[in-house]
Scaffold this motif. Structure first.
Motif, PDB file in Angstrom:
ATOM      1  N   ARG A 294       0.843  -1.201   0.000  1.00  0.00           N
ATOM      2  CA  ARG A 294       0.000   0.000   0.000  1.00  0.00           C
ATOM      3  C   ARG A 294       0.874   1.246   0.000  1.00  0.00           C
ATOM      4  O   ARG A 294       1.714   1.440   0.872  1.00  0.00           O
ATOM      5  CB  ARG A 294      -0.913   0.002   1.231  1.00  0.00           C
ATOM      6  N   PHE A 295       0.673   2.088  -1.021  1.00  0.00           N
ATOM      7  CA  PHE A 295       1.367   3.366  -1.105  1.00  0.00           C
ATOM      8  C   PHE A 295       0.532   4.414  -0.379  1.00  0.00           C
ATOM      9  O   PHE A 295      -0.559   4.766  -0.821  1.00  0.00           O
ATOM     10  CB  PHE A 295       1.582   3.759  -2.566  1.00  0.00           C
ATOM     11  N   ALA A 296       1.051   4.888   0.742  1.00  0.00           N
ATOM     12  CA  ALA A 296       0.307   5.817   1.587  1.00  0.00           C
ATOM     13  C   ALA A 296       1.285   6.550   2.490  1.00  0.00           C
ATOM     14  O   ALA A 296       2.498   6.325   2.447  1.00  0.00           O
ATOM     15  CB  ALA A 296      -0.744   5.063   2.413  1.00  0.00           C
ATOM     16  N   ALA A 297       0.733   7.444   3.331  1.00  0.00           N
ATOM     17  CA  ALA A 297       1.559   8.194   4.267  1.00  0.00           C
ATOM     18  C   ALA A 297       2.343   7.240   5.164  1.00  0.00           C
ATOM     19  O   ALA A 297       1.901   6.128   5.459  1.00  0.00           O
ATOM     20  CB  ALA A 297       0.680   9.113   5.109  1.00  0.00           C
ATOM     21  N   ALA A 298       3.507   7.683   5.580  1.00  0.00           N
ATOM     22  CA  ALA A 298       4.385   6.838   6.391  1.00  0.00           C
ATOM     23  C   ALA A 298       3.747   6.490   7.726  1.00  0.00           C
ATOM     24  O   ALA A 298       3.024   7.303   8.322  1.00  0.00           O
ATOM     25  CB  ALA A 298       5.723   7.533   6.612  1.00  0.00           C
ATOM     26  N   VAL A 299       4.022   5.291   8.206  1.00  0.00           N
ATOM     27  CA  VAL A 299       3.565   4.900   9.539  1.00  0.00           C
ATOM     28  C   VAL A 299       4.442   5.604  10.579  1.00  0.00           C
ATOM     29  O   VAL A 299       5.560   6.042  10.281  1.00  0.00           O
ATOM     30  CB  VAL A 299       3.648   3.372   9.723  1.00  0.00           C
ATOM     31  N   PRO A 300       3.969   5.737  11.819  1.00  0.00           N
ATOM     32  CA  PRO A 300       4.783   6.386  12.858  1.00  0.00           C
ATOM     33  C   PRO A 300       6.048   5.598  13.153  1.00  0.00           C
ATOM     34  O   PRO A 300       6.111   4.380  12.952  1.00  0.00           O
ATOM     35  CB  PRO A 300       3.845   6.394  14.088  1.00  0.00           C
ATOM     36  N   GLY A 301       7.042   6.291  13.654  1.00  0.00           N
ATOM     37  CA  GLY A 301       8.269   5.630  14.086  1.00  0.00           C
ATOM     38  C   GLY A 301       9.333   5.639  13.010  1.00  0.00           C
ATOM     39  O   GLY A 301       9.375   6.502  12.134  1.00  0.00           O
ATOM     40  N   GLY A 302      10.189   4.664  13.072  1.00  0.00           N
ATOM     41  CA  GLY A 302      11.311   4.594  12.151  1.00  0.00           C
ATOM     42  C   GLY A 302      12.524   5.339  12.694  1.00  0.00           C
ATOM     43  O   GLY A 302      12.403   6.214  13.551  1.00  0.00           O
TER      44      GLY A 302
ATOM     45  N   LYS B  71      14.391   6.880   6.383  1.00  0.00           N
ATOM     46  CA  LYS B  71      14.230   6.158   7.645  1.00  0.00           C
ATOM     47  C   LYS B  71      14.244   4.655   7.395  1.00  0.00           C
ATOM     48  O   LYS B  71      13.967   4.198   6.277  1.00  0.00           O
ATOM     49  CB  LYS B  71      12.917   6.536   8.340  1.00  0.00           C
ATOM     50  N   GLU B  72      14.540   3.893   8.442  1.00  0.00           N
ATOM     51  CA  GLU B  72      14.390   2.451   8.375  1.00  0.00           C
ATOM     52  C   GLU B  72      13.408   2.006   9.450  1.00  0.00           C
ATOM     53  O   GLU B  72      13.381   2.540  10.564  1.00  0.00           O
ATOM     54  CB  GLU B  72      15.729   1.731   8.522  1.00  0.00           C
ATOM     55  N   TYR B  73      12.598   1.024   9.087  1.00  0.00           N
ATOM     56  CA  TYR B  73      11.551   0.510   9.970  1.00  0.00           C
ATOM     57  C   TYR B  73      11.769  -0.985  10.166  1.00  0.00           C
ATOM     58  O   TYR B  73      11.959  -1.725   9.194  1.00  0.00           O
ATOM     59  CB  TYR B  73      10.162   0.738   9.359  1.00  0.00           C
ATOM     60  N   ASP B  74      11.713  -1.415  11.414  1.00  0.00           N
ATOM     61  CA  ASP B  74      11.748  -2.844  11.704  1.00  0.00           C
ATOM     62  C   ASP B  74      10.353  -3.414  11.502  1.00  0.00           C
ATOM     63  O   ASP B  74       9.378  -2.927  12.100  1.00  0.00           O
ATOM     64  CB  ASP B  74      12.203  -3.088  13.149  1.00  0.00           C
ATOM     65  N   VAL B  75      10.239  -4.426  10.655  1.00  0.00           N
ATOM     66  CA  VAL B  75       8.936  -5.005  10.349  1.00  0.00           C
ATOM     67  C   VAL B  75       9.022  -6.519  10.416  1.00  0.00           C
ATOM     68  O   VAL B  75      10.102  -7.104  10.543  1.00  0.00           O
ATOM     69  CB  VAL B  75       8.433  -4.560   8.952  1.00  0.00           C
ATOM     70  N   ARG B  76       7.861  -7.142  10.338  1.00  0.00           N
ATOM     71  CA  ARG B  76       7.755  -8.590  10.242  1.00  0.00           C
ATOM     72  C   ARG B  76       7.171  -8.934   8.881  1.00  0.00           C
ATOM     73  O   ARG B  76       6.295  -8.233   8.375  1.00  0.00           O
ATOM     74  CB  ARG B  76       6.826  -9.139  11.336  1.00  0.00           C
ATOM     75  N   TRP B  77       7.665  -9.995   8.265  1.00  0.00           N
ATOM     76  CA  TRP B  77       7.071 -10.470   7.024  1.00  0.00           C
ATOM     77  C   TRP B  77       6.423 -11.822   7.265  1.00  0.00           C
ATOM     78  O   TRP B  77       6.878 -12.601   8.095  1.00  0.00           O
ATOM     79  CB  TRP B  77       8.100 -10.552   5.895  1.00  0.00           C
ATOM     80  N   SER B  78       5.345 -12.075   6.552  1.00  0.00           N
ATOM     81  CA  SER B  78       4.632 -13.336   6.714  1.00  0.00           C
ATOM     82  C   SER B  78       4.025 -13.738   5.376  1.00  0.00           C
ATOM     83  O   SER B  78       3.360 -12.932   4.710  1.00  0.00           O
ATOM     84  CB  SER B  78       3.526 -13.203   7.763  1.00  0.00           C
ATOM     85  N   ARG B  79       4.264 -14.971   5.009  1.00  0.00           N
ATOM     86  CA  ARG B  79       3.669 -15.548   3.808  1.00  0.00           C
ATOM     87  C   ARG B  79       3.381 -17.010   4.124  1.00  0.00           C
ATOM     88  O   ARG B  79       4.244 -17.871   3.997  1.00  0.00           O
ATOM     89  CB  ARG B  79       4.621 -15.410   2.614  1.00  0.00           C
ATOM     90  N   PRO B  80       2.186 -17.318   4.579  1.00  0.00           N
ATOM     91  CA  PRO B  80       1.891 -18.656   5.098  1.00  0.00           C
ATOM     92  C   PRO B  80       1.897 -19.765   4.062  1.00  0.00           C
ATOM     93  O   PRO B  80       2.083 -20.933   4.411  1.00  0.00           O
ATOM     94  CB  PRO B  80       0.502 -18.498   5.727  1.00  0.00           C
ATOM     95  N   ALA B  81       1.680 -19.429   2.784  1.00  0.00           N
ATOM     96  CA  ALA B  81       1.639 -20.457   1.748  1.00  0.00           C
ATOM     97  C   ALA B  81       2.135 -19.859   0.448  1.00  0.00           C
ATOM     98  O   ALA B  81       2.154 -18.634   0.270  1.00  0.00           O
ATOM     99  CB  ALA B  81       0.222 -21.007   1.586  1.00  0.00           C
ATOM    100  N   ALA B  82       2.531 -20.734  -0.488  1.00  0.00           N
ATOM    101  CA  ALA B  82       3.060 -20.249  -1.760  1.00  0.00           C
ATOM    102  C   ALA B  82       2.033 -19.416  -2.519  1.00  0.00           C
ATOM    103  O   ALA B  82       2.388 -18.483  -3.233  1.00  0.00           O
ATOM    104  CB  ALA B  82       3.521 -21.430  -2.607  1.00  0.00           C
ATOM    105  N   GLY B  83       0.746 -19.735  -2.354  1.00  0.00           N
ATOM    106  CA  GLY B  83      -0.289 -18.976  -3.033  1.00  0.00           C
ATOM    107  C   GLY B  83      -0.661 -17.679  -2.345  1.00  0.00           C
ATOM    108  O   GLY B  83      -1.571 -16.983  -2.785  1.00  0.00           O
ATOM    109  N   SER B  84       0.029 -17.351  -1.253  1.00  0.00           N
ATOM    110  CA  SER B  84      -0.246 -16.122  -0.513  1.00  0.00           C
ATOM    111  C   SER B  84       0.722 -15.027  -0.917  1.00  0.00           C
ATOM    112  O   SER B  84       1.836 -15.290  -1.361  1.00  0.00           O
ATOM    113  CB  SER B  84      -0.108 -16.360   0.998  1.00  0.00           C
ATOM    114  N   ALA B  85       0.285 -13.788  -0.726  1.00  0.00           N
ATOM    115  CA  ALA B  85       1.175 -12.647  -0.904  1.00  0.00           C
ATOM    116  C   ALA B  85       1.921 -12.388   0.400  1.00  0.00           C
ATOM    117  O   ALA B  85       1.463 -12.765   1.481  1.00  0.00           O
ATOM    118  CB  ALA B  85       0.375 -11.407  -1.307  1.00  0.00           C
TER     119      ALA B  85
END
Length: 318
Positions: free
Chosen positions: A185-193, A279-293
């Motif tokens: 999603r292209f939108a305003a930056a989230v808080p923090g970083g 800025k750099e943001y610490d995030v988590r990535w998740s992709r539970p299955a190959a058919g998931s984004a």
């Protein structure tokens, strides 16, 4: 690799690939879509974008690449000998020429499951990988399938001189951004970083540095210590960079010289760093299955947002 100026006899791999293309004529496939109301897609949005993915060479003799700056998403993967190769995803726009085009890897097949039956342009593949390519839910586009779309640049040495003309392929773009199609999603930056000037990612035999340019509002790309440039001489830059920490393990395949190809696991979960607007943001990535984004969320569970422009995903060993 395959030459079109001399029409040299094919290798065993080329013959196998030709058989693959014939077999694919009767194949059918499709993708899954996610509900538009889901804040984090469990499956790719896929019903809108028609993605052309091109496997691009990334060793010194292949630079500067052509058309890389026009991709919606640039994926950076580790390959044999600790080197890197690029998979560029095009959908919102197609450049007249892309390349140099190189061979596909097993990693590409799982990675591209995020899209709805994308087209994959590649120069060839290891013979034992061909059945997996045939079974994957994508449309393979090697030179044998679209000979008029590929050409050799005589000013460069093979195998770093094979290029694709997307306008001569059966692929037709929908104008939809491939990044948005898989849920970014292209939108305003989230808080923090945290304010940073840059970040470097190292492979055993390759190095990428992203340096923030406030004037250009981009992360300027350097490869192996040298500024990366477009074919026209401009600096290559990204609006956003995702350094995704993953498992890189040996695959069941080898290249023609007997080196084992690495396999990058993009299904699962883990940590990542997103570079956005200085800025750099610490995030988590998740992709539970190959058919998931792939979903990217902040430590507070908020959906990560991105600045408009090209997004780079650099897969780094966790």
């Amino acid at each position: 690799m395959y030459s079109f100026g001399t029409r040299r006899p094919g290798t065993a791999s080329a013959v196998a690939l030709a058989l693959l293309i014939s077999a694919l004529a009767g194949c059918q496939g499709g993708g899954t879509t996610s509900s538009p109301s889901s804040p984090e897609p469990s499956t790719p949005a896929g019903s809108r974008a028609h993605v052309l993915a091109v496997k691009i060479d990334n060793v010194g003799p292949a630079r500067p690449q052509t058309g890389l700056d026009k991709a919606d998403i640039v994926y950076v993967e580790q390959v044999e000998a600790g080197l890197s190769r690029i998979l560029a995803a095009y959908s919102s726009r197609l450049p007249p020429v892309v390349g140099p085009v190189r061979s596909a890897r097993e990693t590409d097949l799982e990675l591209l499951r995020q899209f709805d039956r994308p087209t994959l342009a590649f120069s060839g593949a290891q013979a034992k990988l061909l059945p997996a390519i045939a079974a994957a839910p994508l449309d393979p586009l090697p030179p044998e399938k679209a000979p008029d779309a590929y050409f050799r640049d005589n000013d460069r040495a093979a195998p770093h001189n094979l290029y694709l003309r997307p306008g001569r392929t059966p692929h037709a773009t929908t104008g939809v951004n491939a990044a948005e199609d898989i849920g970014l999603r292209f939108a305003a930056a989230v808080p923090g970083g945290r304010a940073v000037t840059g970040r470097t990612v190292r492979y055993p035999a390759a190095r990428f540095t992203f340096t923030w340019s406030a004037g250009q509002r981009q992360w300027l790309v350097s490869m192996d210590g040298a500024p990366a440039r477009t074919a026209e001489g401009a600096r290559l830059g990204a609006a956003d960079v995702v350094v995704q920490y993953v498992t890189v393990r040996p695959s069941a395949y080898q290249d023609r010289w007997g080196s084992t190809s690495p396999y990058t696991e993009t299904v699962g979960s883990g940590s990542a760093v997103v570079l956005r607007e200085g800025k750099e943001y610490d995030v988590r990535w998740s992709r539970p299955a190959a058919g998931s984004a792939t979903a990217l969320t902040t430590r507070d569970g908020e959906r990560m947002t991105f600045a408009p422009g090209q997004v780079w995903f650099v897969f780094a060993q966790k």
